[in-house]
Design an enzyme around this catalytic site. Sequence first.
Site, mmCIF file in Angstrom:
data_model
loop_
_atom_site.group_PDB
_atom_site.id
_atom_site.type_symbol
_atom_site.label_atom_id
_atom_site.label_comp_id
_atom_site.label_asym_id
_atom_site.label_seq_id
_atom_site.Cartn_x
_atom_site.Cartn_y
_atom_site.Cartn_z
ATOM 1 N N THR A 181 0.838 -1.195 0.000
ATOM 2 C CA THR A 181 0.000 0.000 0.000
ATOM 3 C C THR A 181 0.876 1.250 0.000
ATOM 4 O OG1 THR A 181 -0.156 -0.007 2.422
ATOM 5 C CG2 THR A 181 -1.866 -1.181 1.205
ATOM 6 N N HIS A 214 -5.040 1.310 12.767
ATOM 7 C CA HIS A 214 -3.973 0.333 12.571
ATOM 8 C C HIS A 214 -2.916 0.490 13.661
ATOM 9 C CE1 HIS A 214 -5.684 -0.226 8.529
ATOM 10 N NE2 HIS A 214 -5.058 -1.380 8.538
ATOM 11 N N LYS A 234 2.527 1.266 11.221
ATOM 12 C CA LYS A 234 2.090 1.454 9.834
ATOM 13 C C LYS A 234 2.552 2.822 9.334
ATOM 14 C CE LYS A 234 -1.930 0.981 6.787
ATOM 15 N NZ LYS A 234 -1.186 0.110 5.860
#
Length: 268
Positions: free
Chosen positions: A100, A156, A160
């Site tokens: 991502t 999250h 992250k």
Amino acid sequence: MTRIAIVGVAGRMGRTLVNAIELEAEATLAGGVVAQGSSLAGADVGELAGVGKRGVVAVDSLESIVDDFDVLIDFTTPQVTLANLAFCAEHGKRIVIGTTGMSDDQLATLDSYRDRVPMVFAPNMSVGVNLTLKLLETAARALGDEGYDIEVIESHHRHKVDAPSGTAIKMGEVIAASLGRSLKEHGVFERVGQCGPRTDKEIGFATVRAGDIVGEHTVMFATEGERIEITHKASSRMTFAKGAVRAARWVADKESGHYDMQDVLGLA
């Protein structure tokens, strides 16, 4: 039997992927790649993942295992992923990408390989998340233009590095497409100070980074008198790993193309 190699095999997701392959009767662990110059090169991949020796040694270059695998799974960084995608295109391999945080230019580069390599690219490999995307599509069509405000809230773990999550952005894209809107135009990713009241068509995003949260996403459709929330919560990375292994098996016999988990699951 699908022979799978994992990039970033010593990381949290890489180790989980090794465990997921162990559970899949129709797949086998064929290779594991660590960072160039890593002291872990030469270690048994099974021992790194805590499943015991498997006779597969971690390497620090794909070239050294080019003949050993059919499908590569990559959950790393945009730059590394694009380099590995080019490698797979050159050597006739297939690839599953869960990376991502890609920029628009990087996404365009990735898509440019659609005629040269079979790839599955999805910001979230979870079966549950991809079912949730279908639910959001239905909800947006029923509610989005009827006075319902739409907000996406995601949480999250503290490690992250990108925000909002790729899953949250994908949810926003699905909602926007269902309503004939552009997420670039109507997505609101920050509210600070005197930002004024929300507009009717905006899709808001809120981000939480804390502790060891694996991944939680809630989309809120709110209007006067009621609120509808569609939520997905992941309590283990195994849900993503199992989906990635499923995608690797699915793409193993596919022609060149840019696929996603909706294709893998037959939801497209």
